[in-house]
Write an enzyme that holds these catalytic residues in place. Sequence first.
Site, PDB file in Angstrom:
ATOM      1  N   GLY A  64      -4.678   5.540 -11.902  1.00 29.82           N
ATOM      2  CA  GLY A  64      -5.393   5.562 -10.622  1.00 29.82           C
ATOM      3  C   GLY A  64      -4.713   6.343  -9.511  1.00 29.82           C
ATOM      4  O   GLY A  64      -5.232   6.393  -8.397  1.00 29.82           O
ATOM      5  N   SER A 118       0.820  -1.220   0.000  1.00 29.37           N
ATOM      6  CA  SER A 118       0.000   0.000   0.000  1.00 29.37           C
ATOM      7  C   SER A 118       0.854   1.270   0.000  1.00 29.37           C
ATOM      8  O   SER A 118       1.865   1.360   0.699  1.00 29.37           O
ATOM      9  CB  SER A 118      -0.913  -0.001   1.219  1.00 29.37           C
ATOM     10  OG  SER A 118      -1.551   1.246   1.313  1.00 29.37           O
ATOM     11  N   LEU A 119       0.384   2.265  -0.772  1.00 31.64           N
ATOM     12  CA  LEU A 119       1.049   3.575  -0.802  1.00 31.64           C
ATOM     13  C   LEU A 119       0.489   4.497   0.273  1.00 31.64           C
ATOM     14  O   LEU A 119       1.018   5.577   0.508  1.00 31.64           O
ATOM     15  CB  LEU A 119       0.771   4.225  -2.162  1.00 31.64           C
ATOM     16  CG  LEU A 119       1.804   4.177  -3.253  1.00 31.64           C
ATOM     17  CD1 LEU A 119       1.314   5.004  -4.432  1.00 31.64           C
ATOM     18  CD2 LEU A 119       3.126   4.752  -2.772  1.00 31.64           C
ATOM     19  N   SER A 120      -0.597   4.081   0.919  1.00 30.00           N
ATOM     20  CA  SER A 120      -1.292   4.969   1.864  1.00 30.00           C
ATOM     21  C   SER A 120      -0.398   5.467   3.000  1.00 30.00           C
ATOM     22  O   SER A 120      -0.460   6.648   3.340  1.00 30.00           O
ATOM     23  CB  SER A 120      -2.544   4.280   2.421  1.00 30.00           C
ATOM     24  OG  SER A 120      -3.452   4.087   1.383  1.00 30.00           O
ATOM     25  N   ASP A 154     -14.062   6.920  -1.879  1.00 30.32           N
ATOM     26  CA  ASP A 154     -13.607   6.460  -3.207  1.00 30.32           C
ATOM     27  C   ASP A 154     -14.302   7.227  -4.344  1.00 30.32           C
ATOM     28  O   ASP A 154     -13.693   7.468  -5.388  1.00 30.32           O
ATOM     29  CB  ASP A 154     -13.886   4.958  -3.381  1.00 30.32           C
ATOM     30  CG  ASP A 154     -12.840   4.090  -2.689  1.00 30.32           C
ATOM     31  OD1 ASP A 154     -11.717   4.572  -2.468  1.00 30.32           O
ATOM     32  OD2 ASP A 154     -13.155   2.926  -2.356  1.00 30.32           O
ATOM     33  N   GLY A 157     -16.764  -5.262  -9.165  1.00 26.34           N
ATOM     34  CA  GLY A 157     -16.450  -5.479  -7.756  1.00 26.34           C
ATOM     35  C   GLY A 157     -16.678  -4.216  -6.940  1.00 26.34           C
ATOM     36  O   GLY A 157     -17.494  -3.366  -7.294  1.00 26.34           O
ATOM     37  N   GLY A 158     -15.910  -4.098  -5.838  1.00 29.75           N
ATOM     38  CA  GLY A 158     -16.087  -2.991  -4.895  1.00 29.75           C
ATOM     39  C   GLY A 158     -15.872  -1.629  -5.527  1.00 29.75           C
ATOM     40  O   GLY A 158     -16.710  -0.727  -5.382  1.00 29.75           O
ATOM     41  N   THR A 169      -9.595  -1.600   3.204  1.00 29.40           N
ATOM     42  CA  THR A 169      -9.409  -2.023   1.810  1.00 29.40           C
ATOM     43  C   THR A 169      -9.750  -3.504   1.648  1.00 29.40           C
ATOM     44  O   THR A 169     -10.271  -4.134   2.578  1.00 29.40           O
ATOM     45  CB  THR A 169      -7.977  -1.661   1.322  1.00 29.40           C
ATOM     46  OG1 THR A 169      -7.924  -1.883  -0.085  1.00 29.40           O
ATOM     47  CG2 THR A 169      -6.895  -2.487   2.000  1.00 29.40           C
ATOM     48  N   LYS A 212     -14.151  -4.097   2.549  1.00 32.08           N
ATOM     49  CA  LYS A 212     -14.954  -2.890   2.305  1.00 32.08           C
ATOM     50  C   LYS A 212     -16.442  -3.108   2.536  1.00 32.08           C
ATOM     51  O   LYS A 212     -17.147  -2.204   2.969  1.00 32.08           O
ATOM     52  CB  LYS A 212     -14.714  -2.355   0.889  1.00 32.08           C
ATOM     53  CG  LYS A 212     -13.415  -1.591   0.758  1.00 32.08           C
ATOM     54  CD  LYS A 212     -13.321  -0.877  -0.567  1.00 32.08           C
ATOM     55  CE  LYS A 212     -11.961  -0.216  -0.703  1.00 32.08           C
ATOM     56  NZ  LYS A 212     -11.779   0.474  -1.982  1.00 32.08           N
TER      57      LYS A 212
HETATM   58  P1  NDP Z   1     -12.665  -6.397  -6.418  1.00 26.64           P
HETATM   59  O1  NDP Z   1     -11.952  -7.670  -6.128  1.00 26.64           O
HETATM   60  O2  NDP Z   1     -13.760  -5.965  -5.505  1.00 26.64           O
HETATM   61  O3  NDP Z   1     -13.298  -6.466  -7.903  1.00 26.64           O
HETATM   62  C1  NDP Z   1     -12.507  -6.817  -9.017  1.00 26.64           C
HETATM   63  C2  NDP Z   1     -13.374  -7.019 -10.230  1.00 26.64           C
HETATM   64  O4  NDP Z   1     -12.512  -7.424 -11.280  1.00 26.64           O
HETATM   65  C3  NDP Z   1     -14.437  -8.124 -10.084  1.00 26.64           C
HETATM   66  O5  NDP Z   1     -15.527  -7.824 -10.903  1.00 26.64           O
HETATM   67  C4  NDP Z   1     -13.688  -9.357 -10.596  1.00 26.64           C
HETATM   68  O6  NDP Z   1     -14.544 -10.336 -11.142  1.00 26.64           O
HETATM   69  C5  NDP Z   1     -12.890  -8.747 -11.741  1.00 26.64           C
HETATM   70  N1  NDP Z   1     -11.677  -9.503 -12.007  1.00 26.64           N
HETATM   71  C6  NDP Z   1     -10.714  -9.844 -11.134  1.00 26.64           C
HETATM   72  N2  NDP Z   1      -9.740 -10.539 -11.762  1.00 26.64           N
HETATM   73  C7  NDP Z   1     -10.132 -10.655 -13.039  1.00 26.64           C
HETATM   74  C8  NDP Z   1      -9.573 -11.276 -14.185  1.00 26.64           C
HETATM   75  N3  NDP Z   1      -8.390 -11.900 -14.139  1.00 26.64           N
HETATM   76  N4  NDP Z   1     -10.269 -11.209 -15.350  1.00 26.64           N
HETATM   77  C9  NDP Z   1     -11.457 -10.569 -15.415  1.00 26.64           C
HETATM   78  N5  NDP Z   1     -12.040  -9.939 -14.366  1.00 26.64           N
HETATM   79  C10 NDP Z   1     -11.382  -9.992 -13.205  1.00 26.64           C
HETATM   80  O7  NDP Z   1     -11.524  -5.288  -6.510  1.00 26.64           O
HETATM   81  P2  NDP Z   1     -11.690  -3.704  -6.457  1.00 26.64           P
HETATM   82  O8  NDP Z   1     -12.885  -3.323  -7.234  1.00 26.64           O
HETATM   83  O9  NDP Z   1     -11.595  -3.207  -5.086  1.00 26.64           O
HETATM   84  O10 NDP Z   1     -10.347  -3.234  -7.198  1.00 26.64           O
HETATM   85  C11 NDP Z   1     -10.189  -3.348  -8.591  1.00 26.64           C
HETATM   86  C12 NDP Z   1      -8.941  -2.608  -9.023  1.00 26.64           C
HETATM   87  O11 NDP Z   1      -9.064  -1.227  -8.741  1.00 26.64           O
HETATM   88  C13 NDP Z   1      -7.667  -3.079  -8.295  1.00 26.64           C
HETATM   89  O12 NDP Z   1      -6.627  -3.119  -9.217  1.00 26.64           O
HETATM   90  C14 NDP Z   1      -7.423  -2.004  -7.275  1.00 26.64           C
HETATM   91  O13 NDP Z   1      -6.043  -1.857  -6.960  1.00 26.64           O
HETATM   92  C15 NDP Z   1      -7.932  -0.767  -8.011  1.00 26.64           C
HETATM   93  N6  NDP Z   1      -8.359   0.285  -7.094  1.00 26.64           N
HETATM   94  C16 NDP Z   1      -7.732   1.499  -7.176  1.00 26.64           C
HETATM   95  C17 NDP Z   1      -8.119   2.524  -6.343  1.00 26.64           C
HETATM   96  C18 NDP Z   1      -7.423   3.833  -6.443  1.00 26.64           C
HETATM   97  O14 NDP Z   1      -7.554   4.646  -5.524  1.00 26.64           O
HETATM   98  N7  NDP Z   1      -6.731   4.102  -7.523  1.00 26.64           N
HETATM   99  C19 NDP Z   1      -9.189   2.352  -5.344  1.00 26.64           C
HETATM  100  C20 NDP Z   1      -9.801   1.033  -5.354  1.00 26.64           C
HETATM  101  C21 NDP Z   1      -9.377   0.054  -6.203  1.00 26.64           C
HETATM  102  P3  NDP Z   1     -15.325 -11.409 -10.226  1.00 26.64           P
HETATM  103  O15 NDP Z   1     -16.495 -10.662  -9.664  1.00 26.64           O
HETATM  104  O16 NDP Z   1     -15.702 -12.472 -11.154  1.00 26.64           O
HETATM  105  O17 NDP Z   1     -14.339 -11.845  -9.175  1.00 26.64           O
END
Ligand code: NDP
Length: 299
Positions: free
Chosen positions: A263, A19-21, A107, A131-132, A66, A70
Site C-alpha cells: 500500500g 501516520s506517515l503523512s 484515494d 469499509g471506507g 482519515t 471519512k
Molecule cells: P474500515 O474500518 O473502513 O474498513 C475495514 C474493513 O475490514 C471492514 O469491512 C471491516 O469489517 C473489515 N475488518 C476489520 N477487521 C477485520 C477482521 N479482523 N477480520 C475481518 N474483517 C475485518 O478501514 P479502511 O477501509 O479505511 O482501511 C482498511 C485498510 O486499508 C487499513 O489497513 C488501512 O490502513 C488501509 N488503507 C491504506 C491506504 C493506503 O494509502 N495505502 C488508504 C486507506 C486505507 P466490518 O465492516 O465488519 O467492520
Amino acid sequence: MISGKTSLVGLLGQPVNHSLSPVIHNAAMQEMGLDWCYLAMPCESKNLNIVTKALLNLNCKGLNITIPHKQSALNICKTISPLAKKLGAVNTLIPNQEEGWTGDNTDVEGFLAPLKVKEWKGKKAIIIGCGGSARAVMAGLENLDIKDILVIGRNKNSLNCFLKDLTPQNLNLQKNKIHLEGLLSEDDQISNQIKKADLIINATPIGMSKENTQAGLSHEMPLGETIWQNLEAKTILYDLIYTPRPTAWLTLGAQKGCTPIDGLEMLIQQAAASLRLWSQTKDIPIDVMRAAAKKHLTS
Ligand code: NDP
C-alpha cells in the site's frame, strides 16, 4: 524553518500518531519551497465540526481526513466533488475562505497508480473487506474496466450496506457491463473464486503491524492462511497495508509466484494528489515523497 508566516496543513483522524503523512508531505513541501507545515492532529468524532471550522478561520491551507471521519466529513463540506459524493467518503478538504471546505477523494487515484502498467479489461477481481477504502477500490476497478468483481465481507450488515450504496446506477456498473457479487467470508465458494481471480485486494486491516506482537509484526492473513493454498501464480495480490512491508499475506503470495503490491505507493500517490489540490501546482516531487517514506520505514 517554522516562522511567523508559516501556514498549517494537516491530517485529522483518531488515531493519527503512526501516520506517515507528515513525513511525506513535509518532505515535498520543503522541496517545493512552500512555507507550510503538515501536522497529524488527533480529533474525536464529536469535535470534527468545531475543529474544521476553527482551522478554516486559522487560514489552514488543506486537510487530509482519515479513520473514522471519512464518511462524516461529508457533512462539514460546503461543496463536494462528484467523486467524493459517489463514494460517500472524503479524504481531502480544500479551503475556501468565503465558501468553507470543499471535500474531495484522492484515494482512487492513489489506488490506481500501481495498476496502470497492465491491461485489466475483462479481468476478475476480488476485494476483501467492505469499509471506507473498499469503496475507493470499487471506483478504481470500474475505471480499469474489470469485468467481474467479488466483494467479501465478514459481516452481513456491512456487506449489504456496501452493495446497496454502490448500486449499479451509482457506479456505472451497468454501463460498463460489470458483474458485481458479494459473499460472506465463510462461504464455500470463495476457495474456487480465489483460483480464478486475476487481482485480489486486501482492504481490511488484517496483517497490519501490531504493537503487542513480536517485532511489531502480525502474521495474520485475510480469510485465514489455509484458503490461500489455491492461489495461482497468475494472480496479482494488492495489500493496502504498508506496515509491515511486505505483509505475511504478500510474502506467502510471492512464494507461490504471485506479483505482490503493497500500500505504500497508494499512500504516496493519494498524498501527491491532495498536495496538487491544495497548492494548485501540477508538478509534485513524488520521488522525494517516496524516498522520505522509505527512509522513515527502514529507520
Ligand atoms: P474500515 O474500518 O473502513 O474498513 C475495514 C474493513 O475490514 C471492514 O469491512 C471491516 O469489517 C473489515 N475488518 C476489520 N477487521 C477485520 C477482521 N479482523 N477480520 C475481518 N474483517 C475485518 O478501514 P479502511 O477501509 O479505511 O482501511 C482498511 C485498510 O486499508 C487499513 O489497513 C488501512 O490502513 C488501509 N488503507 C491504506 C491506504 C493506503 O494509502 N495505502 C488508504 C486507506 C486505507 P466490518 O465492516 O465488519 O467492520
